[in-house]
Design a protein around this motif. Sequence first.
Motif, PDB file in Angstrom:
ATOM      1  N   SER A 278       8.393   7.336  -1.183  1.00  0.00           N
ATOM      2  CA  SER A 278       7.908   6.510   0.266  1.00  0.00           C
ATOM      3  C   SER A 278       7.980   8.244   0.938  1.00  0.00           C
ATOM      4  O   SER A 278       7.549   8.697   1.803  1.00  0.00           O
ATOM      5  CB  SER A 278       9.659   6.057   0.421  1.00  0.00           C
TER       6      SER A 278
ATOM      7  N   ILE B 191       4.703   9.992   0.613  1.00  0.00           N
ATOM      8  CA  ILE B 191       3.323   8.886   1.233  1.00  0.00           C
ATOM      9  C   ILE B 191       3.954   9.271   3.136  1.00  0.00           C
ATOM     10  O   ILE B 191       3.010  10.514   3.713  1.00  0.00           O
ATOM     11  CB  ILE B 191       4.094   7.657   1.859  1.00  0.00           C
ATOM     12  N   ASP B 192       5.066  10.088   3.559  1.00  0.00           N
ATOM     13  CA  ASP B 192       5.154  10.091   4.165  1.00  0.00           C
ATOM     14  C   ASP B 192       4.760  11.935   4.858  1.00  0.00           C
ATOM     15  O   ASP B 192       4.007  12.210   5.640  1.00  0.00           O
ATOM     16  CB  ASP B 192       6.953  10.563   5.065  1.00  0.00           C
TER      17      ASP B 192
ATOM     18  N   LYS C 233       0.856  11.861   5.148  1.00  0.00           N
ATOM     19  CA  LYS C 233       0.675  11.607   6.324  1.00  0.00           C
ATOM     20  C   LYS C 233       0.805  12.840   7.317  1.00  0.00           C
ATOM     21  O   LYS C 233      -0.360  12.846   8.740  1.00  0.00           O
ATOM     22  CB  LYS C 233       1.231  10.397   6.841  1.00  0.00           C
TER      23      LYS C 233
ATOM     24  N   SER D 176       1.507   2.020  -2.632  1.00  0.00           N
ATOM     25  CA  SER D 176       2.078   1.615  -1.426  1.00  0.00           C
ATOM     26  C   SER D 176       1.023   0.301  -0.259  1.00  0.00           C
ATOM     27  O   SER D 176       0.022   0.849   0.374  1.00  0.00           O
ATOM     28  CB  SER D 176       2.981   2.378  -0.199  1.00  0.00           C
TER      29      SER D 176
ATOM     30  N   ASP E 216       0.897  -1.110   2.157  1.00  0.00           N
ATOM     31  CA  ASP E 216       1.349  -1.015   4.350  1.00  0.00           C
ATOM     32  C   ASP E 216       0.297  -0.264   4.333  1.00  0.00           C
ATOM     33  O   ASP E 216       0.680   0.254   6.390  1.00  0.00           O
ATOM     34  CB  ASP E 216       2.586  -1.598   4.106  1.00  0.00           C
ATOM     35  N   GLU E 217       0.382   1.060   3.923  1.00  0.00           N
ATOM     36  CA  GLU E 217      -0.511   2.205   4.375  1.00  0.00           C
ATOM     37  C   GLU E 217      -2.082   2.226   4.245  1.00  0.00           C
ATOM     38  O   GLU E 217      -2.714   2.204   3.437  1.00  0.00           O
ATOM     39  CB  GLU E 217       0.071   2.878   3.312  1.00  0.00           C
TER      40      GLU E 217
END
Length: 305
Positions: free
Chosen positions: A131, A134-135, A138, A150, A152-153
């Motif tokens: 997580s 991923i942040d 982005k 993930s 939802d990404e």
Amino acid sequence: MTLNQLNYFYQAAVLEHFNQAAEKMNITEPSLSRSIAALEDELGVTLFEKRGRNVILTKAGKIFLEHVSTILDDVKRAENKMHQIATDGGHIDIAYVSPLAKVFIPTIVRSFLTEKENKNITFNFFQDITSVNIDGLKKGRYDIIFGSYSPDENGIDFVPIIRQEIVAILPPGHPLTLKDTMEATDFADYPVLGYARHSGLGKYTRSFFKKHDVSPNFICESPDENGIASLVAQGFGIALVADVDAIHRDDICIRHLVSHESFSHTVYMGYMTGKYQLPAIKRFIEFVRCLLYTSPSPRDGATSR
């Protein structure tokens, strides 16, 4: 003030001749003279004095030449760096879950760098749970990440690269070691150690118990297999983990799940879609894809958090 003006000034200062400088810069002498005159007006100083057919620098011109030489050297270095990035150089920031650091990441990067066109590429390495990675992806801190998928990404392409079996681990002498295989209900009768619940594998292994309507007594959480295996070895409980190098030790017993309950976990490579990527990053992504790392080894040290 433009880069062309600085180049005209530099050539005139070095050659001490406007006409020769104009020829070298492939422009007319009047054009060069007008450009330098405009530069002098902008700076508010006289840069050259005439000496016969030649020109010499004034005191202000000599000071300006020092700065212009530095600027043009920096521009040249920047051009060379950009050329290197566009060809066989570049830099890649990758982030991954910690267990990948032992075998997978060093192996894949070293293999990539052994190819001639990649030898000048440099890397920065970062470790954290999926997580967080991923942040960072982005926000542009990382170019490529390795970890869990993930769903939802949006805007991230997740490429499956490793598939691992999920197995049970027990301390030597535990009653369940008498069984050749284990099933979900076995975890209801003993203390259980698990991955951190908010990590990729924490969520994934808990989904296994939920699917089989089992509510284990989780006594503690650990971020990776090293921590879980060490606690299991000391008899704190049993665990459900990815089959990686960290659990293959003399003080741990490994049991596969019964065939109808067995399941596996996939590690993914992730990168942003619709975003400009340096040639080096594109080559690394394609390199990993082409290796077809769908199942190199169930014990390659790779797991996803």
